[in-house]
Write a protein that holds these residues in place. Structure first.
Motif, short mmCIF file in Angstrom:
data_model
loop_
_atom_site.label_atom_id
_atom_site.label_comp_id
_atom_site.label_asym_id
_atom_site.label_seq_id
_atom_site.Cartn_x
_atom_site.Cartn_y
_atom_site.Cartn_z
N SER A 158 -15.22 59.41 66.71
CA SER A 158 -15.09 58.98 68.00
C SER A 158 -13.35 59.33 68.04
CB SER A 158 -15.14 57.55 68.34
OG SER A 158 -14.51 56.94 69.28
N ALA A 159 -12.90 59.39 69.51
CA ALA A 159 -11.65 59.61 69.99
C ALA A 159 -10.92 58.19 69.45
CB ALA A 159 -11.41 59.89 71.20
N ASP A 160 -11.41 56.94 69.53
CA ASP A 160 -10.74 55.67 69.16
C ASP A 160 -10.56 55.72 67.69
OD1 ASP A 160 -10.23 53.16 69.02
OD2 ASP A 160 -12.00 52.25 69.81
N TYR A 161 -9.17 55.38 67.33
CA TYR A 161 -9.00 55.53 65.81
C TYR A 161 -9.42 54.25 65.05
CZ TYR A 161 -5.19 52.25 67.17
OH TYR A 161 -4.38 51.01 67.64
N ARG A 162 -9.95 53.38 65.89
CA ARG A 162 -10.38 52.17 65.13
C ARG A 162 -12.16 52.28 65.07
NH1 ARG A 162 -6.98 47.61 65.77
NH2 ARG A 162 -5.57 47.84 67.36
N ASP A 178 -7.90 50.92 52.28
CA ASP A 178 -6.50 51.81 51.87
C ASP A 178 -6.34 53.11 52.51
OD1 ASP A 178 -5.78 49.31 50.59
OD2 ASP A 178 -6.32 50.17 48.74
N ALA A 179 -7.57 53.90 52.43
CA ALA A 179 -7.59 55.36 53.09
C ALA A 179 -7.13 55.24 54.39
CB ALA A 179 -8.81 56.08 52.69
N GLU A 180 -7.91 54.35 55.18
CA GLU A 180 -7.61 54.22 56.31
C GLU A 180 -6.07 53.65 56.99
OE1 GLU A 180 -9.82 54.44 59.76
OE2 GLU A 180 -10.66 55.69 58.16
N LEU A 181 -5.73 52.78 56.13
CA LEU A 181 -4.27 52.59 56.32
C LEU A 181 -3.41 53.65 56.23
CD1 LEU A 181 -3.73 48.89 54.77
CD2 LEU A 181 -3.56 49.54 57.09
N ALA A 182 -3.44 54.63 55.18
CA ALA A 182 -2.94 55.50 54.92
C ALA A 182 -2.85 56.63 56.10
CB ALA A 182 -3.27 56.48 53.56
N GLN A 183 -4.07 56.72 56.64
CA GLN A 183 -4.00 57.58 57.77
C GLN A 183 -3.47 56.97 58.92
OE1 GLN A 183 -7.92 58.66 58.78
NE2 GLN A 183 -8.71 58.99 56.68
N ASP A 212 -1.70 44.94 78.44
CA ASP A 212 -2.44 44.46 77.10
C ASP A 212 -1.66 44.72 76.01
OD1 ASP A 212 -4.47 43.74 75.35
OD2 ASP A 212 -5.95 45.31 76.14
N VAL A 213 -1.02 43.50 75.30
CA VAL A 213 -0.41 43.44 74.24
C VAL A 213 -1.24 43.53 72.92
CG1 VAL A 213 1.38 42.45 72.91
CG2 VAL A 213 1.55 42.54 75.23
N ASP A 214 -1.08 44.46 71.91
CA ASP A 214 -1.84 44.43 70.80
C ASP A 214 -3.14 44.72 71.19
OD1 ASP A 214 0.32 43.74 69.37
OD2 ASP A 214 -0.15 41.96 69.29
N PRO A 215 -3.61 46.00 72.14
CA PRO A 215 -4.75 46.14 72.57
C PRO A 215 -5.82 46.92 71.37
CG PRO A 215 -3.35 48.07 72.69
CD PRO A 215 -2.50 46.91 72.09
N LEU A 216 -6.98 46.34 71.77
CA LEU A 216 -7.97 46.87 70.62
C LEU A 216 -8.77 48.24 71.28
CD1 LEU A 216 -9.81 43.63 69.63
CD2 LEU A 216 -8.22 44.99 68.59
N GLU A 217 -8.60 48.50 72.56
CA GLU A 217 -9.22 49.70 73.25
C GLU A 217 -8.15 50.36 73.94
OE1 GLU A 217 -12.44 50.20 73.08
OE2 GLU A 217 -13.19 48.21 72.52
N VAL A 218 -7.99 51.48 73.46
CA VAL A 218 -6.76 52.34 73.60
C VAL A 218 -7.12 53.53 74.68
CG1 VAL A 218 -4.74 53.81 72.77
CG2 VAL A 218 -5.43 51.83 71.48
#
Length: 720
Positions: A558-562, A612-617, A714-720
């Motif tokens: 997905s294009a969504d990084y989350r 941890d891998a996601e955090l590094a990215q 939207d502050v701290d959005p979950l959908e970008v």
């Protein structure tokens, strides 16, 4: 003497409004008032009382009434609401009104119902009159030989409270005002070493102590909550428990009532009637309710003796409000725990990367539960079923069908998980390529075959299923892909002697249908369950030994990084439904990408390495949680108007080093409900700097009027 009262109102304007009053004092700060506003009467909250007006140039109207039917909002709650308003850049009056129960936003006075105990006048005499076969009535009569609370009566059986009400009318029972409850708990389970360490760590915490309670599904996080709560109750404290969704509340509430019988517990969520919710809110504000269990809005409930906050499934996106006041209940809970100097527990098998980052940077303590709580229960065996270049039968691999057949033959339950409701995601014409699309959104229409309709799951648009292609007239238009209804139809035909139950938003629309379906599952009246994420969270089905996941690849690219973070959490949750009793569990995930790192971490049950891998990215890409973001969204009937507004907004934005402002772009779904959408992303590595910058920008932007455009921040959005 005339005083000037500053009142916060539910209007989209910053600041408070001055009114005059004679009989008022500083003790009335936080009380409800009724005031004139234009040609309307509005309910507001008093924020201050002074001898001088804020603006002596204008004529001030008088307050109509000060309502003393509810406790005044205490200083700490008003401070929290002010912070919420400032952080999310939302008008304070609207924040306060959002935090109040719906009934308390009404100008009519509210009658507070006293907490009562119920008892029979002569239990022996009543039992002598009851038929011998009325077992439940005899049991209840014995139970009411001593004073009992409504909560205790309701916990006894589903029909007990209704029966007591009839006895009150017949005057064989009576009610008296409750005395403070004796704090006690029963039925505590034996803890394993990890659970015991977690309870001890939480119960012994002094002051603000944020902790992540992380454990595999079925590891007994709820039992840790219960025993930590019992410790806090013994100290005379109140406890706030937040859950992400309404359908998790009834089962959790039943477990809490059974464990803490006689202790006042209130449940606050949107399924509770307005009057009952207001009564529960009042009980918490008076300190009578010792346990408050609720969804998002419960985070704002006044609790004078607050001693512990628990946020269950803290990673869940449902904690973030997506309309109006776009706040995160989890983040506000952490802020409130810090403000009140009390411990907070964030529970999850797959914590959000924001929480995991706080653990890794040692801001949060980690309590790890590494084994299942039921003796002998093991985590399920997760296997990947390669579907690439394989012949599938209605979307299911032949090996998967055989596994389902084996479980049904052994009288064990199977869950087929597909996070797509309806019959099929689209209807397609093979001649001209036409696909049914929503006329109001940039989305396809989903086929609902039983109702013979096409439905948009974004805006709710419905159309009749066409008999022929609207483009070329071809009569051979076909559903493409699988949804819950199509899987249900196929498995019902394949397993004619098995009971197949589908649970999704469509099948549970009728009140009580979801609870009835869960009862069928628990009582063994269901063999094959088909469901969406409604079945993935929090449910305990001891006889469920096989979980099949269909359509798992949708979140991998997905294009969504989350997307990967969400997919891992969803798969871990649904996998955790299997093997929770004494029978081993198996999870089969159909995928074309069996070598994907997400699946490999899932098989190893190694969320830490995945996170941890996601955090590094995220660090490399400078995405949250290593930076802070906000999005200015705009929508209009025509996309050009939304983009023009955003360009004008950028012209008003302060130029500040360290604040990155991106160009206006179309939203990922550009058209929704007949309006076209665009957005501007802003981010900074310093959260405080971004907050200050946004305050300046919003002040300038609110001076601009755009009749054609609606906008929101939207502050701290979950959908970008």
């Amino acid at each position: 003497m005339t005083f000037f009262v500053q009142v916060a109102l539910d209007v989209p304007l910053d600041g408070a409004f001055d009114y005059t009053a004679e009989q008022v004092s500083a003790a009335d700060v936080g009380r409800r008032v009724v005031v004139p506003f234009g040609n309307r009467k509005l309910v507001g909250i008093i924020l201050g009382v002074s001898a001088q007006p804020s603006n002596p140039e204008i004529r001030h109207k008088a307050i109509i009434a000060i309502l003393e039917d509810m406790p005044a909002l205490p200083v700490d709650v008003l401070a929290m609401l002010r912070f919420c308003s400032a952080y999310y850049h939302h008008p304070l009056g609207q924040v306060i009104q959002t935090a109040l129960p719906t009934r308390l936003r009404d100008p009519a006075p509210f009658k507070v119902v006293e907490s009562l105990n119920y008892q029979l006048r002569d239990a022996a005499a009543l039992k002598a009159m009851l038929p011998a076969r009325a077992v439940m009535q005899h049991r209840l009569a014995t139970f009411l030989s001593e004073p009992r609370t409504e909560d205790e009566i309701r916990a006894l059986s589903p029909g007990a409270w209704k029966l007591v009400q009839s006895w009150l009318i017949e005057k064989v029972a009576y009610a008296v005002k409750q005395h403070p409850p004796i704090i006690s708990a029963s039925g505590a389970l034996q803890l394993n070493a990890d659970q015991a360490a977690a309870v001890e760590g939480i119960a012994s915490s002094a002051g603000f102590a944020p902790a992540l309670l992380m454990g595999i599904t079925g590891s007994g996080k709820t039992e840790v909550y219960l025993q930590a709560i019992a410790s806090m109750l013994a100290k005379g404290k109140q406890i706030l428990i937040l859950v992400p969704e309404i359908n998790l509340t009834p089962q959790l509430e039943a477990r809490f009532r059974a464990r803490f019988a006689g202790i006042a517990l209130v449940s606050l969520h949107s399924s509770v009637a307005d009057g009952d919710r207001a009564q529960g809110w009042m009980a918490a504000a008076r300190g009578d309710a010792r346990i408050v269990l609720g969804t998002r809005l419960a985070v704002f409930t006044p609790m004078p003796s607050l001693g512990l906050i628990v946020v269950d499934e803290e990673h869940d996106a449902s904690f973030k409000q997506q309309e109006g006041l776009r706040y995160s209940a989890r983040d506000m809970a952490v802020w409130r725990a810090n403000q009140r100097n009390v411990p907070i527990v964030l529970g999850s098998a797959t914590p959000s990367l924001e929480t995991w980052h706080n653990v890794r940077t040692e801001k949060y303590r980690l309590h790890l539960l590494r084994e299942r709580a039921v003796s002998g229960a093991k985590p399920p065996q997760i296997s990947l079923v390669n579907t690439r270049r394989q012949s599938l039968v209605e979307g299911l691999h032949p090996g998967v069908l055989q596994a389902i057949r084996d479980r049904v033959a052994r009288k064990e339950q199977v869950l087929v998980f597909i996070n797509r409701r309806g019959y099929a995601p689209v209807v397609h014409c093979g001649e001209c390529g036409w696909m049914a699309a929503c006329t109001r959104c940039a989305a396809r229409l989903t086929v609902h075959l039983r109702e013979r309709t096409l439905r948009c799951h974004h805006c709710g648009l419905e159309e009749r299923l066409p008999a022929r292609c609207p483009g070329c007239g071809n009569q051979d238009v076909r559903p493409v892909g699988q949804g819950t209804q199509r899987i249900e139809e196929f498995l019902s035909s394949q397993f004619a002697h098995a009971k197949v139950i589908r649970i999704d938003r469509d099948s549970t629309r009728r009140k009580g249908s979801f609870e009835a379906a869960l009862e069928d599952i628990h009582e063994g009246r269901a063999d094959i369950l088909i469901g969406t994420q409604m079945l993935a969270k929090g449910h305990d089905f001891p006889n469920l030994t096989l979980v099949v996941v269909v359509g798992a690849d949708s979140g991998l690219f997905s294009a969504d990084y989350r997307a990967a973070e969400r997919m891992y959490a969803l798969l871990a949750q649904v996998a955790g439904r299997s093997g929770r009793g004494d029978k081993p569990g198996t999870v089969l995930i159909q995928t074309d990408f069996s070598d994907h790192p997400l699946f490999q971490s899932l098989i190893r049950d190694d969320y830490a390495s995945f996170a941890d891998a996601e955090l590094a990215q995220r660090q490399t890409a400078q995405f949250p949680p290593v930076c802070a973001q906000a999005i200015l969204r705009a929508d209009a009937l025509v996309l050009a108007d939304a983009l023009a507004f955003l360009r004008q907004a950028l012209a008003l934005a302060p130029v500040t080093p360290g604040i990155v402002v991106y160009d206006p772009v179309e939203a990922s779904m550009v058209r929704l409900a007949n309006r076209e959408r665009a957005q501007v992303l802003v981010q900074s590595s310093h959260r405080g700097a971004l907050r200050t910058w946004l305050a300046q920008w919003m002040h300038a932007l609110r001076q601009v009027r755009h009749a054609k455009v609606r906008w929101s921040l939207d502050v701290d959005p979950l959908e970008v």
